[in-house]
Enzyme design. Structure first.
Site, short mmCIF file in Angstrom:
data_model
loop_
_atom_site.label_atom_id
_atom_site.label_comp_id
_atom_site.label_asym_id
_atom_site.label_seq_id
_atom_site.Cartn_x
_atom_site.Cartn_y
_atom_site.Cartn_z
N GLU A 92 44.51 88.07 -18.98
CA GLU A 92 43.67 89.19 -18.54
C GLU A 92 44.13 90.51 -19.16
O GLU A 92 44.37 91.48 -18.46
CB GLU A 92 43.62 89.29 -17.01
CG GLU A 92 42.56 88.40 -16.39
CD GLU A 92 42.10 88.86 -15.01
OE1 GLU A 92 41.07 89.57 -14.95
OE2 GLU A 92 42.76 88.52 -14.03
N ASN A 100 43.83 79.23 -12.02
CA ASN A 100 42.83 79.43 -10.98
C ASN A 100 42.59 78.16 -10.16
O ASN A 100 41.48 77.91 -9.70
CB ASN A 100 41.53 79.96 -11.58
CG ASN A 100 41.50 81.48 -11.64
OD1 ASN A 100 41.76 82.14 -10.64
ND2 ASN A 100 41.21 82.02 -12.80
N ASP A 112 47.35 81.26 -16.02
CA ASP A 112 46.61 81.36 -14.77
C ASP A 112 45.55 80.27 -14.78
O ASP A 112 44.57 80.35 -15.51
CB ASP A 112 45.96 82.75 -14.67
CG ASP A 112 45.09 82.90 -13.43
OD1 ASP A 112 44.98 81.95 -12.63
OD2 ASP A 112 44.49 83.99 -13.27
N ASN A 125 49.75 87.00 -15.46
CA ASN A 125 48.42 87.59 -15.49
C ASN A 125 48.58 89.05 -15.11
O ASN A 125 48.86 89.39 -13.96
CB ASN A 125 47.48 86.88 -14.51
CG ASN A 125 46.08 87.47 -14.50
OD1 ASN A 125 45.90 88.68 -14.60
ND2 ASN A 125 45.07 86.63 -14.34
N ASP A 169 47.77 91.74 -9.39
CA ASP A 169 47.69 90.90 -8.19
C ASP A 169 48.42 89.57 -8.38
O ASP A 169 48.56 88.80 -7.43
CB ASP A 169 46.25 90.67 -7.73
CG ASP A 169 45.30 90.31 -8.85
OD1 ASP A 169 45.71 90.29 -10.03
OD2 ASP A 169 44.11 90.06 -8.57
N HIS A 170 48.92 89.32 -9.59
CA HIS A 170 49.73 88.14 -9.88
C HIS A 170 51.18 88.54 -10.12
O HIS A 170 51.46 89.65 -10.60
CB HIS A 170 49.24 87.43 -11.15
CG HIS A 170 47.87 86.87 -11.06
ND1 HIS A 170 47.61 85.52 -10.98
CD2 HIS A 170 46.65 87.48 -11.05
CE1 HIS A 170 46.31 85.31 -10.93
NE2 HIS A 170 45.70 86.48 -10.98
N ASP A 185 49.21 80.12 -10.71
CA ASP A 185 49.79 80.31 -12.03
C ASP A 185 50.87 79.24 -12.22
O ASP A 185 51.78 79.12 -11.39
CB ASP A 185 50.42 81.70 -12.15
CG ASP A 185 49.42 82.79 -11.86
OD1 ASP A 185 48.83 83.32 -12.82
OD2 ASP A 185 49.21 83.11 -10.67
#
Length: 256
Positions: free
Chosen positions: A34, A148, A146, A7, A246-247, A217
């Site tokens: 994303e 979530n 991802d 991501n 941030d991943h 993930d």
């Protein structure tokens, strides 16, 4: 065969890092989530100059998914058949060297009880239906991206703080279990049954530096392929880059 997911939280911002990662790691498939790019803004020509093929489903500002490969990408599918009117670009699938790869950017859900959580529930039901059909067609299948969802408390830096919160609720974890029950295995846990592994760290509060993250993930592997899985790892070095996503990337190596 090396298959990876990342991501990137804006391909426009992270494109140089993606290009460097492709050059250094040489995956057979890299699944991105994303993108946050319109369909016609995807950097296909730059990738092709480096010898890569790509298929993608873009969306301005939000969402967007892509598959990048050295090999031919065939039988491309975007979206979920059970949600034909869903405007959010969250799913892209293709076949690479006989392996069906499904890349997903699953719904965040915002908070339990919210309208976005209701959408997440409906979306996961549609995803489960789609993956069931895909597994009936393709014995060699990898579902990654991802999700979530942190599968268990072992995948959360503070289980008490996150207890029954978004990403960690019993209901969300049951959706992930439903996917696994179709004939999939959590690749990282297959290789590393115990231990703390995180793939996402909040930008706020220096969470990465403190080692406080979530494992959301995943690389899920079909029964027919799991015996060929050799390694699954999280590339935390890339998360330490300047201006990182941030991943972190997650990758799996198969002996195929």
């Amino acid at each position: 065969m090396k298959i990876a997911t990342w991501n990137v939280n804006s391909l426009n911002v992270r494109q140089p890092q993606v290009m460097e990662w492709l050059m250094n790691e040489q995956p057979d498939v890299l699944a991105l989530q994303e993108l946050k790019l319109e369909q016609d803004k995807f950097p296909l020509s730059a990738l092709q100059m480096m010898g890569w093929n790509a298929v993608w489903s873009g969306q301005k500002t939000y969402n967007g998914v892509a598959l990048i490969s050295r090999h031919e990408l065939t039988d491309v599918q975007t979206g979920l058949p059970q949600m034909p009117n869903d405007p959010q670009r969250r799913v892209i699938a293709a076949t690479v060297n006989g392996v069906r790869v499904i890349n997903v950017y699953c719904v965040n859900g915002e908070a339990l009880g919210s309208t976005k959580f209701t959408y997440k529930r409906e979306w996961f039901a549609a995803l489960t239906h789609f993956v069931r059909d895909e597994l009936a067609r393709y014995a060699d299948l990898v579902l990654l991206g991802d999700f979530n969802i942190a599968p268990t408390d072992e995948d959360v830096y503070d289980p008490k703080k996150w207890h029954e919160q978004i990403h960690c609720s019993s209901e969300e974890r049951s959706w992930l279990k439903n996917l696994l029950a179709l004939g999939l295995t959590d690749g990282l846990r297959h290789v590393n049954p115990i231990g703390k592994f995180y793939t996402w760290w909040d930008y706020r509060g220096a969470m990465f530096e403190k080692g406080l993250g979530l494992r959301i993930d995943h690389i899920l592997v079909s029964d027919n392929l799991i015996g060929k899985l050799q390694q699954v790892a999280v590339d935390t070095h890339t998360r330490a880059n300047e201006r990182p996503s941030d991943h972190a990337p997650v990758y799996a190596d198969f002996q195929i």
